[in-house]
Structures are given as C-alpha cells and as structure tokens.
Design a protein around this motif. Sequence first.
Motif, PDB file in Angstrom:
ATOM      1  N   MET A   1       0.850  -1.201   0.000  1.00  0.00           N
ATOM      2  CA  MET A   1       0.000   0.000   0.000  1.00  0.00           C
ATOM      3  C   MET A   1       0.878   1.241   0.000  1.00  0.00           C
ATOM      4  N   ARG A   2       0.487   2.205  -0.832  1.00  0.00           N
ATOM      5  CA  ARG A   2       1.265   3.443  -0.903  1.00  0.00           C
ATOM      6  C   ARG A   2       0.533   4.541  -0.124  1.00  0.00           C
ATOM      7  N   TRP A   3       1.186   5.173   0.827  1.00  0.00           N
ATOM      8  CA  TRP A   3       0.522   6.206   1.637  1.00  0.00           C
ATOM      9  C   TRP A   3       1.469   7.311   2.099  1.00  0.00           C
ATOM     10  N   GLU A   4       2.781   7.060   2.001  1.00  0.00           N
ATOM     11  CA  GLU A   4       3.748   8.008   2.565  1.00  0.00           C
ATOM     12  C   GLU A   4       3.583   9.401   1.957  1.00  0.00           C
ATOM     13  N   GLY A   5       3.675  10.388   2.791  1.00  0.00           N
ATOM     14  CA  GLY A   5       3.643  11.768   2.320  1.00  0.00           C
ATOM     15  C   GLY A   5       2.253  12.375   2.253  1.00  0.00           C
ATOM     16  N   ASP A   6       1.205  11.559   2.422  1.00  0.00           N
ATOM     17  CA  ASP A   6      -0.145  12.106   2.372  1.00  0.00           C
ATOM     18  C   ASP A   6      -0.536  12.732   3.724  1.00  0.00           C
ATOM     19  N   ARG A   7      -1.615  13.493   3.698  1.00  0.00           N
ATOM     20  CA  ARG A   7      -2.024  14.237   4.894  1.00  0.00           C
ATOM     21  C   ARG A   7      -2.306  13.313   6.086  1.00  0.00           C
ATOM     22  N   GLN A   8      -1.853  13.744   7.265  1.00  0.00           N
ATOM     23  CA  GLN A   8      -2.131  12.972   8.476  1.00  0.00           C
ATOM     24  C   GLN A   8      -3.191  13.684   9.305  1.00  0.00           C
ATOM     25  N   SER A   9      -4.173  12.882   9.778  1.00  0.00           N
ATOM     26  CA  SER A   9      -5.262  13.460  10.560  1.00  0.00           C
ATOM     27  C   SER A   9      -4.782  13.911  11.939  1.00  0.00           C
ATOM     28  N   ASP A  10      -5.410  14.953  12.451  1.00  0.00           N
ATOM     29  CA  ASP A  10      -5.137  15.401  13.816  1.00  0.00           C
ATOM     30  C   ASP A  10      -6.166  14.864  14.806  1.00  0.00           C
ATOM     31  N   ASN A  11      -7.169  14.143  14.282  1.00  0.00           N
ATOM     32  CA  ASN A  11      -8.221  13.633  15.170  1.00  0.00           C
ATOM     33  C   ASN A  11      -7.778  12.372  15.890  1.00  0.00           C
ATOM     34  N   ILE A  12      -6.677  12.484  16.594  1.00  0.00           N
ATOM     35  CA  ILE A  12      -6.080  11.305  17.203  1.00  0.00           C
ATOM     36  C   ILE A  12      -5.734  11.597  18.651  1.00  0.00           C
ATOM     37  N   THR A  80       2.333   5.106  13.788  1.00  0.00           N
ATOM     38  CA  THR A  80       1.389   6.169  14.140  1.00  0.00           C
ATOM     39  C   THR A  80       1.103   7.050  12.930  1.00  0.00           C
ATOM     40  N   GLN A  81       2.142   7.362  12.177  1.00  0.00           N
ATOM     41  CA  GLN A  81       1.949   8.164  10.962  1.00  0.00           C
ATOM     42  C   GLN A  81       1.000   7.457  10.004  1.00  0.00           C
ATOM     43  N   PHE A  82       1.159   6.139   9.929  1.00  0.00           N
ATOM     44  CA  PHE A  82       0.301   5.343   9.044  1.00  0.00           C
ATOM     45  C   PHE A  82      -1.161   5.442   9.477  1.00  0.00           C
ATOM     46  N   VAL A  83      -1.411   5.224  10.763  1.00  0.00           N
ATOM     47  CA  VAL A  83      -2.785   5.273  11.273  1.00  0.00           C
ATOM     48  C   VAL A  83      -3.387   6.655  11.026  1.00  0.00           C
ATOM     49  N   ARG A  84      -2.612   7.703  11.267  1.00  0.00           N
ATOM     50  CA  ARG A  84      -3.116   9.069  11.066  1.00  0.00           C
ATOM     51  C   ARG A  84      -3.412   9.338   9.590  1.00  0.00           C
ATOM     52  N   THR A  85      -2.583   8.774   8.715  1.00  0.00           N
ATOM     53  CA  THR A  85      -2.803   8.978   7.283  1.00  0.00           C
ATOM     54  C   THR A  85      -4.082   8.263   6.830  1.00  0.00           C
ATOM     55  N   VAL A  86      -4.270   7.020   7.295  1.00  0.00           N
ATOM     56  CA  VAL A  86      -5.476   6.281   6.916  1.00  0.00           C
ATOM     57  C   VAL A  86      -6.716   6.995   7.448  1.00  0.00           C
ATOM     58  N   LEU A  87      -6.639   7.476   8.683  1.00  0.00           N
ATOM     59  CA  LEU A  87      -7.765   8.220   9.249  1.00  0.00           C
ATOM     60  C   LEU A  87      -8.038   9.463   8.399  1.00  0.00           C
ATOM     61  N   GLY A  88      -6.970  10.111   7.941  1.00  0.00           N
ATOM     62  CA  GLY A  88      -7.104  11.273   7.050  1.00  0.00           C
ATOM     63  C   GLY A  88      -7.817  10.902   5.753  1.00  0.00           C
ATOM     64  N   TYR A  89      -7.474   9.736   5.199  1.00  0.00           N
ATOM     65  CA  TYR A  89      -8.147   9.268   3.976  1.00  0.00           C
ATOM     66  C   TYR A  89      -9.640   9.093   4.225  1.00  0.00           C
ATOM     67  N   THR A 218     -10.698   6.189  -2.148  1.00  0.00           N
ATOM     68  CA  THR A 218      -9.349   6.619  -1.778  1.00  0.00           C
ATOM     69  C   THR A 218      -8.363   6.209  -2.858  1.00  0.00           C
ATOM     70  N   ASN A 219      -8.593   5.039  -3.436  1.00  0.00           N
ATOM     71  CA  ASN A 219      -7.693   4.598  -4.497  1.00  0.00           C
ATOM     72  C   ASN A 219      -7.852   5.453  -5.755  1.00  0.00           C
ATOM     73  N   GLN A 220      -9.086   5.859  -6.030  1.00  0.00           N
ATOM     74  CA  GLN A 220      -9.303   6.761  -7.174  1.00  0.00           C
ATOM     75  C   GLN A 220      -8.527   8.058  -6.993  1.00  0.00           C
ATOM     76  N   ALA A 221      -8.565   8.580  -5.765  1.00  0.00           N
ATOM     77  CA  ALA A 221      -7.958   9.889  -5.506  1.00  0.00           C
ATOM     78  C   ALA A 221      -6.449   9.798  -5.279  1.00  0.00           C
ATOM     79  N   LYS A 222      -6.012   8.714  -4.655  1.00  0.00           N
ATOM     80  CA  LYS A 222      -4.617   8.669  -4.186  1.00  0.00           C
ATOM     81  C   LYS A 222      -3.805   7.475  -4.676  1.00  0.00           C
ATOM     82  N   GLN A 223      -4.415   6.593  -5.443  1.00  0.00           N
ATOM     83  CA  GLN A 223      -3.702   5.403  -5.935  1.00  0.00           C
ATOM     84  C   GLN A 223      -2.934   4.683  -4.826  1.00  0.00           C
TER      85      GLN A 223
END
Length: 290
Positions: A1-12, A80-89, A218-223
């Motif tokens: 799964m590719r996710w690095e560099g995408d926005r991370q949620s603050d709702n954590i 943690t960065q991963f979880v925040r990014t997925v939550l952001g998605y 999410t895949n449509q928007a962020k591959q």
Amino acid sequence: MRWEGDRQSDNIEDRRGDGGGGGGFGIGGGTVGIGTIVVALLGSWFFGVSPSTILSLLSGGSPAQVQQAPAHPPANDRETQFVRTVLGYTEDTWSQIFRANGATYSPPRLVLYSGRTSTGGCGMGQSAVGPFYCPADRKVYIDLTFFRMMQQRFHVGGEFTQAYVIAHEVGHHVQNLLGISGKVDSARQHLSEREANAASVRLELQADCFAGVWAYHTNQAKQIIEQGDVESALNAASAIGDDALQRQSRGEVVPDSFTHGTSAQRVRWFTRGLQTGSVEQCNTFEARQL
Ligand SMILES: [Zn+2]
C-alpha cells in the motif's frame, strides 16, 4: 500500500504510555496499568512515600485531562503516521460522499491505547476484544498490538489490511451518523436473540461494505492500492474475528464473535463496496441474500 507523504489526521488521541499495558485499574477516573501499580508499590518501598501519592503522581492530572486531552502529542513513529494517514483518507472520502448527498460529515476521533482504557459510555476498552467503535463518544479505539497479533496468530497483515480494519471501524461511525446503528439497537430490544444476532450481522457486513467504498474512492484519488493488497485484505476478512459490538444499554464491551457473518459474506460485501464505490450498494438490511 502506498501512503507516505499524504495528509495525516489530527483527530487522534495517543494514550499509549498513559496507563501501561496489562490489566488496569481506574483510580480517580484515570486508567493505571498493573505496571504502574507495581512501580508505585516499589516506589513506596524504596522512597518511603505512600503508594497512593505516587499513584496520583503517575496517573497524573484530573480524570478529564486523562480522557479528553492527552498529556503528550501523538508519537511520531511510522506506525502512528500510518494510522493518522489512513484516518485522514477516511475523512477526505466520507466528507466528499456526504457533501455529494447534501450532508456534512463529522469525523470520529481515534484513540491509540495499550492494554486497557476508559471510554465515554462503552465501558472499559480492552485490547483483547480487538479494535472497536464506541457510538456514545464517537471514538474508534485501537491497540496496535492487535495488528501484530493478527500477523502472528492468523498470518494476515500488511498495511492495506490494517487500513481495512480502521476503515471498517470508521464504517460503524458512518452508520452511527446515518442513524442506522441507533435503529438497529432499538429494534434489537424487541427481537429474539437469534433475530438480534441476524441484525448485528447485517450491521457488520455493511461496515465491511463501507470499508470497500472507502478503499474504492481513496484509491481513485490517491492510488493507494498495490499488487496483492486486496488479496491480503480479503484474506484477513475471512480469517479474523471482528470487533466487539458495543452494547450501550449494558454499558460494556461485549465480544460477540458469532455476529459478524461468515467469511464468504464478509468477503462478498467488502468486494461489493470496493468494486462499486457506492453506498447504495451497501444496503445489507434489504438484501435477500447476504
Ligand atoms: Zn465491526
């Protein structure tokens, strides 16, 4: 799964280290782990201070502070960065879907904890029950050791699988916002145990379908999806038990491993959401065949 560099949620809320692993005791409203108690007892032995004084120092602050505003910012490790990014998605995707239907999405908060933690209306959260959503405080609770356990015990894992688990829990939040879980909860009180379980299955399968809808958009928007990702997630859907459904009326976390649908059903509904990206396709309550 590719996710690095995408926005991370603050709702954590990162509560790890607030109470320690193992069993916990609520003291003054805060959660204190066994480890802390042992330290406190040793501390009082060595330092000649009463255990309760040290405990109040270690558990720190008022109950409100422990629950609402974690003393420390979220950790910054990769997990943690991963979880925040997925939550952001999930925030981006569901905001978009709600907006398209003339509504506004209000996102859940996600609590990272270890061992046990208190919830706002769903009793004590324990990592043994797996990730869960508490409708009363609108928070998703995750002990990340669950993902390691999934890998070790069931040999399922990978980041996309973890993302699917998070998206499933957020799916329960969407059901809460749409009033679906509320309806099922009140209907359940007039149903036999068997019928109530059947309603729970439909609720769980719909959360799987919503996770698929999330993955599609999410895949449509962020591959984000890479080769093998979907297979691993489907593998997990058929291998693992689900979160414990929250029984608000009983005020406790109840593991209900019999109410999540068969493996084939879970795979089918996740796939349906993933292929169509359509919330309308997730009407498990009127489906003749699950
Ligand atoms: Zn669930």
